[in-house]
Design an enzyme around this catalytic site. Structure first.
Site, PDB file in Angstrom:
ATOM      1  N   HIS A 199      32.163 -30.802  16.757  1.00 15.26           N
ATOM      2  CA  HIS A 199      33.123 -31.792  17.247  1.00 15.26           C
ATOM      3  C   HIS A 199      33.700 -31.283  18.561  1.00 15.26           C
ATOM      4  O   HIS A 199      33.860 -30.073  18.760  1.00 15.26           O
ATOM      5  CB  HIS A 199      34.216 -32.039  16.205  1.00 15.26           C
ATOM      6  CG  HIS A 199      33.760 -32.958  15.104  1.00 15.26           C
ATOM      7  ND1 HIS A 199      34.369 -34.160  14.809  1.00 15.26           N
ATOM      8  CD2 HIS A 199      32.720 -32.856  14.247  1.00 15.26           C
ATOM      9  CE1 HIS A 199      33.745 -34.750  13.813  1.00 15.26           C
ATOM     10  NE2 HIS A 199      32.735 -33.979  13.445  1.00 15.26           N
ATOM     11  N   CYS A 207      39.852 -41.350  18.619  1.00 19.89           N
ATOM     12  CA  CYS A 207      40.223 -41.697  19.992  1.00 19.89           C
ATOM     13  C   CYS A 207      40.735 -40.441  20.688  1.00 19.89           C
ATOM     14  O   CYS A 207      41.562 -39.720  20.145  1.00 19.89           O
ATOM     15  CB  CYS A 207      41.313 -42.743  19.986  1.00 19.89           C
ATOM     16  SG  CYS A 207      42.017 -43.013  21.617  1.00 19.89           S
ATOM     17  N   ARG A 242      27.930 -43.492  11.218  1.00 23.65           N
ATOM     18  CA  ARG A 242      28.655 -43.007  10.043  1.00 23.65           C
ATOM     19  C   ARG A 242      29.878 -42.163  10.443  1.00 23.65           C
ATOM     20  O   ARG A 242      31.006 -42.619  10.360  1.00 23.65           O
ATOM     21  CB  ARG A 242      27.702 -42.202   9.131  1.00 23.65           C
ATOM     22  CG  ARG A 242      28.217 -41.988   7.710  1.00 23.65           C
ATOM     23  CD  ARG A 242      29.198 -40.845   7.547  1.00 23.65           C
ATOM     24  NE  ARG A 242      28.640 -39.563   7.993  1.00 23.65           N
ATOM     25  CZ  ARG A 242      29.358 -38.456   8.096  1.00 23.65           C
ATOM     26  NH1 ARG A 242      30.655 -38.464   7.793  1.00 23.65           N
ATOM     27  NH2 ARG A 242      28.810 -37.338   8.532  1.00 23.65           N
ATOM     28  N   ASP A 243      29.651 -40.971  10.958  1.00 25.62           N
ATOM     29  CA  ASP A 243      30.772 -40.063  11.250  1.00 25.62           C
ATOM     30  C   ASP A 243      31.632 -40.618  12.381  1.00 25.62           C
ATOM     31  O   ASP A 243      32.847 -40.391  12.429  1.00 25.62           O
ATOM     32  CB  ASP A 243      30.231 -38.675  11.621  1.00 25.62           C
ATOM     33  CG  ASP A 243      31.271 -37.575  11.449  1.00 25.62           C
ATOM     34  OD1 ASP A 243      32.322 -37.838  10.845  1.00 25.62           O
ATOM     35  OD2 ASP A 243      31.037 -36.461  11.934  1.00 25.62           O
ATOM     36  N   ASN A 291      32.942 -36.515  17.477  1.00 18.55           N
ATOM     37  CA  ASN A 291      31.694 -35.750  17.477  1.00 18.55           C
ATOM     38  C   ASN A 291      31.289 -35.478  18.915  1.00 18.55           C
ATOM     39  O   ASN A 291      31.648 -36.219  19.822  1.00 18.55           O
ATOM     40  CB  ASN A 291      30.574 -36.597  16.851  1.00 18.55           C
ATOM     41  CG  ASN A 291      30.684 -36.674  15.356  1.00 18.55           C
ATOM     42  OD1 ASN A 291      31.248 -37.614  14.829  1.00 18.55           O
ATOM     43  ND2 ASN A 291      30.150 -35.684  14.672  1.00 18.55           N
ATOM     44  N   HIS A 329      26.680 -29.067  13.769  1.00 21.59           N
ATOM     45  CA  HIS A 329      27.440 -30.329  13.783  1.00 21.59           C
ATOM     46  C   HIS A 329      28.778 -30.019  14.458  1.00 21.59           C
ATOM     47  O   HIS A 329      29.718 -29.573  13.813  1.00 21.59           O
ATOM     48  CB  HIS A 329      27.621 -30.807  12.345  1.00 21.59           C
ATOM     49  CG  HIS A 329      28.374 -32.090  12.205  1.00 21.59           C
ATOM     50  ND1 HIS A 329      27.747 -33.308  12.035  1.00 21.59           N
ATOM     51  CD2 HIS A 329      29.699 -32.361  12.221  1.00 21.59           C
ATOM     52  CE1 HIS A 329      28.666 -34.274  11.932  1.00 21.59           C
ATOM     53  NE2 HIS A 329      29.856 -33.712  12.041  1.00 21.59           N
TER      54      HIS A 329
END
Lengths: 305, 305
Positions: free
Chosen positions: B206, B237, B12-13, B246, B204
């Site tokens: 990144h 990217c 998903r993410d 992530n 969560h």
């Protein structure tokens, strides 16, 4: 805690692991850029035999061309008496000797047993000091060896003590293959710090498995105040077999400044150096902060919000 | 501490931030691979309008084709009542609602003010629970907003409390743009944990600026036991403007297992999934652990030591 010293090793540890050999004038320009960015401690090259590290065969030539600037110190690796001779004929400010904490890696890297290595290093340190030069020590594979796996901390302690006895002013603890995580770093430092004060130790982390920053964080928590980094994360292509780059100086600087710790290094100026290096070596460098800063420049250029 | 739950959000993410749109059968094969690797919590897709996220337009079709396996739970994002209708017609096990801690990001992302968003989410949670579905909450930009900068912790606390009152069982705290470092994570969690127990919070992170693992480390130290990750570090990217992947599940798994924390995920099997995805999207994924594992395979294949 307000300040951490970053030793910029990209010109040496970075470039010696790149397949591209950069011309001496490009290296000089890199040094100029690093100084503009505020870097004070620059490991510029190595006086190992050019046969082993052709990327740094221009050591003496580069040393002669490096820009002189108040407060900036150049360093170079010196493996033995022969390398010392070459180094002493240059204006490099201080030297670094090196060996591995694990027997097998030491043999593969230096072609000598650890016990055979000590007298070689002792001679370098003694003669360097006689010539008025400070000497740093590198211990490789402190947190793990590609051939032997775990390295006993007692072995690392003995080695560091021997180096200090020789007269080395600081020891850089190398996670050469990037296998350390906080548990291992803590276990090692807890024992080491009983024998050697924190101000004589530095952290040299490779980001092979993405753990360099967290290891740096744990080292800082334990009192370490000197960290090695390479601009852009140079050294070992991230997408090539055996890849193993140094932690990127950009990533260190962003992280430290956000944590409220001064580095004296201007991130954007440093990124401009790495952007030039990317062009020279023909591939993007692995530093995530570098790539995110470049992305910011692109958005600004395009007027994005 | 012996175990951490990893919520795998790559499908998903990760995929919603890739320019390539993968066919539904490829996504199904990814899910099969994730299950083989031992992943139990899989965020598979999103029921936002396909116009906004064409990469996940096949949500219902994929949901119908996902392999069913004992102990594996599929999750999907649900933005509003309309998305819920679509989701309820599929066998997805649980849902996630989302909003941003900062007003401007919420408006840009959801096209509503924060106050306008609450009743929409409350309706989703109520109707989902009536249908027997658990609902997770995502709060984005917890540690910093691209438009507003720092986000007051008090705002995050109020938002989390509102979500818990609605009936959300867990809140995933998103460092959406990857600006957090340990200081910020600690400051935020210290306040949050006075109001919400650790077992109802997830991290969560990144890895836009390389700080995801160190933030995960600090979160673990503060009692968080659920972390989101995406296989390969998918999502954005690393060499494109605005890049923001992530944290790679591979990097999390290596790190956690080295720290003596179980994840139930087999690293090599997970890497095989990411290798297939690399082929599909036509570029190397950013996970450092993935690339170092691939390098090991290459050396073995070539008989290197």
């Amino acid at each position: 805690m307000t300040r951490v010293t970053i030793v910029e090793v990209g010109l040496r540890d970075g470039l010696q692991n790149e397949s591209v050999i950069l011309p001496v004038e490009v290296k000089r320009r890199i040094a100029e850029g690093l100084i503009r960015a505020g870097v004070k401690e620059i490991e510029a090259t190595s006086f190992v035999h050019p046969r082993w590290v052709p990327q740094l065969a221009d050591a003496a030539e580069l040393a002669a061309q490096l820009p002189r600037e108040q407060g900036v110190r150049y360093r170079a690796l010196v493996p033995n008496a022969k390398g010392l001779e070459r180094a002493l004929s240059t204006p490099i400010d201080e030297y670094a000797v090196f060996l591995s904490a694990s027997e097998t890696h030491n043999r593969k890297n230096i072609n000598k047993s650890i016990d055979e290595t000590y007298p070689v290093l002792a001679e370098v340190v003694e003669r360097a000091q006689a010539a008025g030069k400070r000497v740093r020590g590198y211990v490789s594979t402190v947190f793990g060896c590609p051939y032997e796996g775990d390295v006993p901390v007692s072995q690392v302690v003995r080695m560091c003590e021997r180096l200090i006895e020789m007269g080395v002013y600081e020891i850089s603890l190398g996670d050469t293959i990037g296998v350390a995580t906080p548990k291992k770093v803590k276990e090692t430092l807890e024992v080491l710090l009983r024998h050697i004060p924190a101000e004589r130790l530095a952290g040299h982390f490779h980001d092979t498995r993405g753990t360099a920053l967290v290891n740096a964080y744990v080292s800082l928590e334990m009192g370490i105040r000197t960290l090695d980094g390479a601009f852009g994360g140079l050294g070992g292509c991230p997408y090539a077999p055996g890849a193993s780059g140094n932690v990127a100086t950009e990533d260190l600087v962003y992280f430290l400044e956000q944590e409220g710790i001064e580095t004296g290094i201007d991130l954007e100026t440093l990124c401009r150096v790495s952007v030039e290096v990317q062009k020279e070596i023909g591939r993007p460098l692995s530093s995530k902060v570098l790539q995110s800063v470049i992305a910011t420049w692109s958005s600004v250029g395009k007027g994005e919000s």
